[in-house]
Design a protein around this motif. Sequence first.
Motif, short mmCIF file in Angstrom:
data_model
loop_
_atom_site.label_atom_id
_atom_site.label_comp_id
_atom_site.label_asym_id
_atom_site.label_seq_id
_atom_site.Cartn_x
_atom_site.Cartn_y
_atom_site.Cartn_z
N THR A 158 0.84 -1.20 0.00
CA THR A 158 0.00 0.00 0.00
C THR A 158 0.88 1.25 0.00
OG1 THR A 158 -1.58 -1.25 1.31
CG2 THR A 158 -1.96 1.12 1.15
N PHE A 159 1.92 1.27 0.86
CA PHE A 159 2.79 2.44 0.90
C PHE A 159 3.53 2.62 -0.43
CE2 PHE A 159 2.31 2.23 5.59
CZ PHE A 159 1.90 3.54 5.77
N LYS A 160 3.93 1.48 -1.03
CA LYS A 160 4.60 1.58 -2.34
C LYS A 160 3.66 2.21 -3.36
CE LYS A 160 7.63 -2.34 -2.11
NZ LYS A 160 7.57 -3.78 -2.27
N MET A 161 2.40 1.82 -3.29
CA MET A 161 1.43 2.36 -4.25
C MET A 161 1.19 3.85 -4.01
SD MET A 161 0.79 0.02 -6.36
CE MET A 161 2.41 -0.63 -6.07
N TYR A 162 1.15 4.25 -2.71
CA TYR A 162 1.04 5.67 -2.41
C TYR A 162 2.21 6.42 -3.04
CZ TYR A 162 -2.43 5.00 1.36
OH TYR A 162 -3.53 4.71 2.08
N TYR A 163 3.39 5.86 -2.86
CA TYR A 163 4.61 6.48 -3.38
C TYR A 163 4.53 6.62 -4.90
CZ TYR A 163 9.61 7.18 -4.23
OH TYR A 163 10.80 7.69 -4.64
N SER A 164 4.00 5.56 -5.54
CA SER A 164 3.95 5.57 -7.01
C SER A 164 3.04 6.67 -7.55
CB SER A 164 3.50 4.20 -7.54
OG SER A 164 2.10 4.07 -7.43
N ILE A 165 2.05 7.06 -6.74
CA ILE A 165 1.14 8.14 -7.19
C ILE A 165 1.95 9.40 -7.50
CG2 ILE A 165 -0.74 9.69 -6.47
CD1 ILE A 165 -1.81 7.34 -4.78
N PHE A 166 3.00 9.62 -6.69
CA PHE A 166 3.79 10.84 -6.87
C PHE A 166 4.97 10.66 -7.82
CE2 PHE A 166 1.82 10.82 -2.67
CZ PHE A 166 1.02 11.95 -2.80
N THR A 167 5.33 9.41 -8.08
CA THR A 167 6.54 9.21 -8.87
C THR A 167 6.27 8.68 -10.29
OG1 THR A 167 6.74 7.06 -7.82
CG2 THR A 167 8.09 8.84 -6.91
N VAL A 168 5.19 7.91 -10.44
CA VAL A 168 4.92 7.34 -11.78
C VAL A 168 3.93 8.25 -12.51
CG1 VAL A 168 4.02 5.33 -13.03
CG2 VAL A 168 5.30 4.99 -10.90
N ARG A 169 4.34 8.75 -13.64
CA ARG A 169 3.45 9.66 -14.39
C ARG A 169 2.83 8.90 -15.57
NH1 ARG A 169 4.06 14.34 -12.09
NH2 ARG A 169 6.01 14.73 -10.98
N ASN A 170 1.60 8.47 -15.39
CA ASN A 170 0.98 7.69 -16.46
C ASN A 170 -0.49 8.03 -16.66
OD1 ASN A 170 0.18 6.66 -14.06
ND2 ASN A 170 0.65 4.53 -14.51
N LEU A 171 -0.84 9.26 -16.32
CA LEU A 171 -2.24 9.67 -16.47
C LEU A 171 -2.70 9.53 -17.92
CD1 LEU A 171 -4.57 10.78 -14.77
CD2 LEU A 171 -3.88 13.07 -15.47
N ASN A 172 -1.82 9.89 -18.86
CA ASN A 172 -2.18 9.79 -20.28
C ASN A 172 -2.50 8.37 -20.70
OD1 ASN A 172 -1.97 12.42 -20.82
ND2 ASN A 172 0.18 12.35 -21.48
N GLU A 173 -1.72 7.46 -20.12
CA GLU A 173 -1.87 6.03 -20.49
C GLU A 173 -3.29 5.53 -20.20
OE1 GLU A 173 1.20 3.48 -18.78
OE2 GLU A 173 -0.30 1.89 -18.76
#
Lengths: 521, 359
Positions: free
Chosen positions: A425-440
């Motif tokens: 869950t914490f990894k996923m929280y972190y990914s919200i700020f680090t992985v940019r894939n809204l376009n995808e």
Amino acid sequence: MLFTTSNFIFFIIILTVLYYLIPKKLQWVLLLIGSLIFYGIAGTSYLIYISLTVVSTYLVTIKIDKIQEIYDANIKENKEKLSREERKAIKAEANGKKRFWLVLALLFNFGILAVLKYSDFVVSNIYKDFGGFGFVLPLGISFYTFQTMGYLIDVYWGKYRAEKNVFKLGLFTSFFPQLIQGPISRFDDLKSTLFAEKDFNWDNFEFGVQRILWGYFKKLVIADRLLIAVNTIIRDPGTYQGAYVLLGMFFYAIQLYADFTGGIDIAIGVGQVLGIKLKENFNRPYFSKSIVEYWRRWHITLGTWFRDYMFFPISVSKPMINLSKYLRKNVNNELGKRVPIYIATLLVWLTTGIWHGAAWNFVVWGLGNGIVILISQELSPLYDKFHNKFDVKDKFYFKVFQIVRTFWLMSFLRTFDCYRDVGTTFKMYYSIFTVRNLNEIFSGGLMKLGLAIEDYILLTAGVVLLLLVSLYQRSGGIRIRLSKKPIFLNYILFFVLFLSIIIFGTYGIGFDQSQFIYSQF
Amino acid sequence: MKRNKITYIILLFFSIGVLYVIQQLFMPKYISTIQEGSLVEEYYLEKANHDVLFIGDCEVFSNISPIKLWEEYGITSYIRGSAQQLIWHSYYLLEDALRYEKPKAVVYNVLAMKYNEPQKEAYNRLTLDGMKLSTTKIKALKASMMEDESLLSYIVPILRYHSRWKELTLEDFKYMFKKDKVSHNGYLMRVDTKPVGYLPRERRLPDYQFGDNSYEYLERITKLCKDNDVELILIKSPSVYPYWHEQWDEQIREYAEKNDIQYINFLDYVEEMNIDYERDTYDGGLHLNLIGAEKFTDYFGQILKENYNLPDHRNDESLKKVWEDKIAFYNQMKKEQEEELRLYGYLKSVGEAAQKIDE
């Protein structure tokens, strides 16, 4: 027997017909038999556990009642003869005996729940290679244990007398619509309609059926359809990160709401068809403007249970009063007032978390809620200052902002019961700020989640309908308003709802028939 | 609230009517694709009595032409075949057919003996959806349903096919209440050719013994025929694949002998029938095409004629007209399929076959 099986629908039809055909004084007996059949089909061994709870609660409440009776008679008889000290001593003795029986019954019943639900979790945290005891958790045990223990405590407090008929107590505990996922009823509320003799009432019947249909619509058309996408996202955290996590939170919020409120609608609707009034469990929770308000409007019967049987008793318990006194004397007044409330709040939220499941996710989720509530309480003077300075409190846009903020705050916290462990869950929280894939997501990603464009259109329409119904509820019940329209129009509307369930429902071969989420607790 | 009973009764009938119409719309039509799904229900359009009834899987509805049987021998016949028809399906389809007619002979193709358990929901549907509602159908359903199937969804099929809302086509609207015939007395015509090519190697089985369930239904078929004074004939239709193992053949031979039933394994007569697997099959040896089916039918017709004393109805005026129409439909479809082949190089109108379900 799941609510979403054809067997359940046949069961309700047969039960309802029999219910209004047999002599009225036997109606509650039929409900008891029906409830036992309903529960027995789910698992015959479950009947043993629920019987243990009913019988132990019955014996102890009768005992407590008897102790109180003897005490009352003794005091009445010897009122003149006894000194104040003697009366006090007799009362203390009676209270001591009552408390002994109460604690015994609480330990026994919560013990059953603890052993069946939590022993694997506890032992596996101590011994890493532990394979589990393999206990089968009876369906709805958390619900009926809480409901029955509420009754026990009420009798102990002298709120009402103990029920003298063990079978009536059995029906109160096992009444099938609420057995699996609530609402958690109070004995004094429910008994007036549960054991009453009832004539067939067409209005009740019609409103009940309409409520059942609405429940099925939410569960089968919305919740189980969204479940496909939610599962795709949460079961593959390696692939679905960043914006997908936010999307998953959003979908899960709608799915959980439609699933849980749908199940409650069916339960309340079935009750209504049988002339029995069950408590409402939701009051448009996603329109809440703060987390405290949210918890007053979501799973209301569980919240009030914790408030009445845990929060208040802990807050005013001797150790807390002593602690408060100590802090007032040695530190300051304010802290003396607050610390007991903080401790009670955190304990209640820790228990609420554990109640939802035997896993660290739920522990963190529960404590997370408690901490956010405490922080927002602590910051409330600051909020008030801000509101007064900018005069936004009554502005529409600010209310919308508060609603959206609360929705997302709750969605973030709820993520803990999605992923398999706290770390993920914490990894996923972190990914919200680090992985940019809204376009995808909008360039094909949505279509990879197991739903087609038609499903999304249908879901959007379904959610709009949910919203409209919620808005209508603000100005009175939608069914009452519709009942004032011509019969033909009223009927057509509900027939269309029925057809939508038949056609768009995610049931049968090709769809995973999923249990209601809350029946697993 | 004011209520009028008549209003409610009208509304109830209206609702049932709407539900029925929607159900008709959602049911698969099996016209331009998986035509096998139409076979079982087409039987009920048939009014004439038949001398011979064929029951079994694709090896009957692809390989035998009742029209040829009429043209050559004046034998009236119908195929109650369906895709992967299992033996309990066959038993109940026969029981169902005996409610409408009393044939002189029943021919059962024994390939399905190898299946002792229900295999796939899709095949159950292809066979059972088309059956008219009766106690026989209920018994058939109970014998056939897999664990995750529900009886209710066979009686109210919208509960099964509701998810087709995303895939409805014009065909679903067009054939809601009336469908075009796709078969010729249960025969599904294919004029195209695909010679035998690659064949999977024959796999050794851990156990060649037919299951108890298969035997039970074979015995029930035998008894049903005896009780109704109908001759039962067991056959194994010609095909290159799936394999018909020697050990299976022996068991059927033994059963036939014990019960005084004729069993013909046509795999032994492929040369005699002049079947050429380079030209006479449409799918590489699994099923025969029209030329192959007519060769096989011709050969089998001779046996039926000689051994079972079946009358030649060709001069029967009442039947003549009925069969002339059937022949006209047969020839017309043959012509259309040949034309399609010429134009496109494949049969466009036939669509996918039920085997697609396995792929």
